[in-house]
Structure formats: C-alpha cells, structure tokens
Design an enzyme around this catalytic site. Structure first.
Site, PDB file in Angstrom:
ATOM      1  CG  ASP A   1      -0.075  -0.273   2.631  1.00  0.00           C
ATOM      2  OD1 ASP A   1       1.099  -0.436   2.498  1.00  0.00           O
ATOM      3  OD2 ASP A   1      -0.986  -0.026   3.641  1.00  0.00           O
TER       4      ASP A   1
ATOM      5  CD  GLU B   1      10.657  -1.541  10.476  1.00  0.00           C
ATOM      6  OE1 GLU B   1      10.518  -1.672  11.783  1.00  0.00           O
ATOM      7  OE2 GLU B   1       9.549  -1.319   9.976  1.00  0.00           O
TER       8      GLU B   1
END
Ligand code: UGA
Ligand code: MN
Length: 306
Positions: free
Chosen positions: A157, A244
């Site tokens: 997205d 991350e």
C-alpha cells in the site's frame, strides 16, 4: 598512442608507436590488422554489475488490495531487472492477484503462506518465508544474467517513485537507507547524515533504535542476506514492536554500514517512497431487514474482495 579491443566484460588496452584507431559500436571484438611489432598490451577485466532488484511484498485479502497491488504493479513494471516476490497471507494464491503479476511482464514468484501461530498478522511471517525462498532458490530468482542482487521489502500500500529502484536500491552495496514520507507519526523520517555517514535518525518514534527506519526506508545487498540466516521473529523488543532494527541487527549490520541516499542537497530534498495507507471505504449497507445477517454487497459479477 593507445587503442582498445573490447570483449564486453574484458578488454585489451594496447600501446603502439603509431596512431591507430579502433571502434566498436556493438562491443564485439574488432581484429583489423595483424599484430604490430613493439606493441604493448594490457588485459583489463571488469565485472558488469547489473544487480537484480528483489522486491518482497506480503499481501492479504481486503477490499482495497486489488487497487493497491495494481498501483504497485504499474510502478514496478517500469523497472528493469526486478524480481517480485509476493507472499499471500492466506491458504491459497488468488487468481486476480496472479493476473496483475502476469501483466507486469516481470519475473515473479507468488506463494501463499498463512501467518503461523505466534506471529503478528502484519506481514512478518510472509517476509520470513520470502527470505527462506531467496536463500534456497537464489540462482532461480537472480536469473541467468545476474550475479548480484539487492533485497527490498516493499509493502503493497505504499507509494513508490520509480527512481527509488533505479537510483537508490540498484546501487546498494551493503545497507542503503533513505527518507520515507508520512510515517512514524510525522511527515518524514530520514537518516541524519554528517560527512556522508549516518550519525542518528531524524524520527519522532523510538529514535534510539540502532536502525530507526521503516521497512520502506532500507534495502540490503543479497550478499548480506545470504551470509546470514536472520529472519523476522515473532516479536522485536529492541524495535519497540517494530521489526526493522531486529532484522538488520540480526544480519550483523552496524550503523557504520549504512549507505545513505538522497541527502546530498541541503533543501528541496526529494522523497522517493511514501508510507501511504489505503483506508477501507465505508460501504453503505441496506437496512431493510436487520434481524438477518447482512449479506455481502452486490458486485454485479465484478471481482471485489469483500
Ligand atoms: C508498518 C510498516 O510499514 C510495515 O512494514 C510493518 O510490517 C508494519 O508496520 C508492522 O506493524 O510491523 P503498516 O502500513 O502499518 O506497516 O501495515 P500494513 O501495510 O497494513 O502491513 C504491512 C504489510 O503486511 C502489507 O504489505 C500488508 O499487505 C501485509 N499484511 C498485513 C499481511 O500480509 N497480513 C496482515 O494480516 C496484515
Ligand atoms: Mn502499509
């Protein structure tokens, strides 16, 4: 006087006492005259690095997904030498998604791996499966023309500038990091760069992380992926919940390894990736008979993931 014989990835540079000119527009060797006496030749070998960009995208069924994937496909189809790995968070692949992938003309791999028990339903497990696939099928993913690659986790997205791939990702030798727009509760998150080195992160959320960067803001060279067995776990405490920094730390990377991109200008710096989020449209339901369960909206034979 120098002249050059080209053999595509290696060439000869020759020195003669005479003026001599050879050129090749096709990069084929041109042997035009017998060797001269007193000619000194050097053999020069170089490797053409045309890294394969490997984009990993987790995706799952929701009303806006086909639209999101279509936008992403239209962007990626402009990029050469790109292999798109799409992992469906579900039990099976979806024909409408496969059709979008087919129409890109890109090499791609589309597999279904439903989020395993214990993993958050946020694409972590799908990226883990993609990392395993990259490690077990490296040569198939790289294709015949590529010796090197770069891995990028691109969610379905976000909004991507083509230059993110051509100018940044393709050039990542170890760990590339750049700015991401509209993310982390702020308008832009970016590495803070001093003398070409990343010293900190200009972010609002959890700036003390070793790598305070969104998934969209980094790519790692394939060598780094292949030299480690790091995957996404079921949690990441060091990231305050964001995965991350755990992945990059587990890959053995340090802040000194970061190659920052896009910071060179002092103003009008450009953002090449935006962490946009597609909101679910408010579908008006008919209220005729509220005692029965509401049926799904009529799609008139059109495919919509309702
Ligand atoms: C943010 C980060 O940008 C993501 O990279 C990170 O995985 C996520 O947070 C996180 O919480 O860990 P955000 O925009 O909030 O992402 O989340 P989504 O875009 O909804 O999901 C990230 C990716 O996982 C998407 O590609 C999405 O299709 C996929 N996903 C999401 C699934 O495969 N299954 C799900 O149940 C939900
Ligand atoms: Mn997202």
């Amino acid at each position: 006087m120098f002249y050059v014989l080209l053999f595509s990835s290696h060439f000869f540079v020759c020195e003669t006492p005479f003026s001599f000119f050879i050129y090749s527009s096709t990069f084929n060797p041109i042997i035009s005259s017998p060797p001269f006496s007193g000619v000194l030749c050097y053999y020069v070998f170089y490797v053409v690095t045309n890294r394969m960009i490997i984009v990993v995208t987790p995706t799952y069924k929701r009303m806006t997904r086909i639209a999101d994937m279509l936008r992403m496909a239209n962007t990626l189809s402009h990029v050469k030498d790109l292999h798109w790995i799409v992992i469906e968070d579900g039990n099976k692949t979806i024909p409408a998604v496969q059709d979008i992938l087919d129409r890109t003309g890109l090499p791609y791999t589309y597999q279904a791996h439903k989020t395993a028990l214990g993993y958050p339903r946020r694409g972590w497990y799908q990226r883990t499966m993609a990392l395993k696939l990259i490690r077990s099928n490296t040569s198939q993913i790289l294709g015949q023309d590529h010796q090197e690659g770069v891995v990028y986790f691109g969610d379905d997205d976000n909004s991507y500038d083509i230059r993110l791939f051509t100018d940044y990702i393709r050039n990542v030798k170890t760990l590339g990091i750049w700015a991401v727009g509209l993310v982390g509760g702020t308008v832009v998150e970016a590495p803070k760069v001093v003398d070409g080195k990343v010293t900190a992160f200009n972010v609002k959320w959890n700036p003390k992380r070793r790598f305070a960067v969104d998934m969209a803001g980094f790519a790692v060279n394939l060598k780094v992926v292949l030299n480690s067995d790091a995957v996404f776990g079921t949690s990441c405490k060091r990231g305050g919940g964001a995965p991350e920094t755990c992945l990059l730390e587990d890959m053995g990377l340090e802040r000194e390894d970061i190659e920052p991109f896009g910071y060179e200008k002092t103003k009008d710096r450009e953002i090449f990736v935006w962490h946009t989020k597609t909101s679910t449209p408010n579908i008006v339901q008919s209220k005729k008979n509220q005692t029965k369960p509401v049926p799904p909206p009529d799609t008139f034979g059109y495919f919509v993931e309702v």
